[in-house]
Enzyme design. Structure first.
Site, PDB file in Angstrom:
ATOM      1  N   GLY A 117       0.829  -1.206   0.000  1.00  0.00           N
ATOM      2  CA  GLY A 117       0.000   0.000   0.000  1.00  0.00           C
ATOM      3  C   GLY A 117       0.855   1.245   0.000  1.00  0.00           C
ATOM      4  N   HIS A 178      -5.387  -0.111   9.719  1.00  0.00           N
ATOM      5  CA  HIS A 178      -6.475   0.551  10.463  1.00  0.00           C
ATOM      6  C   HIS A 178      -7.652   0.929   9.565  1.00  0.00           C
ATOM      7  CE1 HIS A 178      -4.948   4.993   9.949  1.00  0.00           C
ATOM      8  NE2 HIS A 178      -4.978   4.340   8.814  1.00  0.00           N
TER       9      HIS A 178
END
Length: 275
Positions: A117, A178
């Protein structure tokens, strides 16, 4: 406010009032506080010292609309002060004072490092620039890496982290988990584990570790970020150490370490094997 009144406001059952008086004496001399003496006309005694605010100390009030208290507490926190103790050594030996105090984060890594990512690769570019011995892989969705600029020592790879992550010696995943609920995080972490298992490497997670009962410098900010995840992401949340422990065990990691750094995020090193 009298010295006894000040002492009663401290979060202590038995404050050392004489030491407090000596501190207030210095602060008054530096015009942080005013000091007047409540002297009775008929008394020869100096009288009780009464302390008041000055324009300087008013900036440090928590309930003021314009307050420097949060900034002052941040820059005087022990974790922020430690690098100042290493200024002399950094001048003599080179390198930053922060590295002298806390060590370099990626200097001991070897081989390949994949940033899961990683967007267009700016974080990986900074890491490889500082540590050219690392072979960097920036991994994100195909349409993201297609627009990524070229960086020396970095290969851009497009793919889906829910399906497969490129094999590497170390996986780096920052502020990604998260965004996702527990089931999705377990899928991602299992793929991270597979990516490093062949090389007996590790996964470096940079994310928030909540301490709901804490009163530390960043604890309120962490709780606020948890509400932000609740508002913006389906299933996204910040996690406590206990919740991280459950996730990592379900993903098959043998053990992990949590490293606290002077920031609102922590570093979690997760290892697929005991070795």
């Amino acid at each position: 406010m009298s010295l006894s009144h000040l002492a009663s406001k401290l979060e202590s059952a038995s404050p050392d009032v004489p030491c407090l008086a000596r501190l207030m004496q210095l602060l008054a001399w530096n015009n942080i506080y005013t000091v007047d003496y409540n002297r009775k006309p008929t008394s020869k005694d100096e009288g009780e010292a009464l302390y008041g605010l000055t324009p300087t100390s008013r900036w440090l009030l928590h309930d003021n609309e314009l307050s420097l208290a949060p900034m002052f507490l941040t820059f005087t926190h022990p974790s922020m002060m430690a690098p100042w103790q290493e200024i002399g050594r950094s001048i003599k030996e080179g390198g930053t004072a922060f590295e002298k105090a806390y060590g370099e984060r990626f200097s001991k890594l070897e081989g390949t490092l994949v940033d899961v990512g990683g967007g267009i690769g700016k974080a990986m570019a900074k890491i490889v620039e500082a540590h050219p011995h690392i072979k960097g892989i920036n991994f994100d969705q195909p349409h993201v890496v297609e627009t990524a600029p070229r960086f020396q020592g970095i290969t851009h790879v497009g793919g889906d982290m829910f399906k497969e992550i490129p094999s590497a010696d170390t996986v780096f995943i920052k502020s990604v988990l998260h965004d996702w609920g527990d089931d999705d995080c377990i899928k991602i972490l299992k793929n991270c584990q597979k990516a490093v298992s062949k090389n007996k490497g590790k996964v470096i997670i940079v994310d928030i570790v909540l301490n709901p009962e804490g009163r530390g410098l960043f604890d309120e900010t962490k709780l606020g970020c948890d509400l932000l995840m609740m508002a913006l992401c389906v299933g996204g949340k910040e996690r406590t150490q206990h919740e991280w422990n459950k996730l990592l065990k379900k993903a098959g990691f043998a053990h992990y370490n949590i490293i606290t750094i002077p920031a609102f995020v922590s570093i979690i090193e997760a290892f697929p094997t005991e070795n």
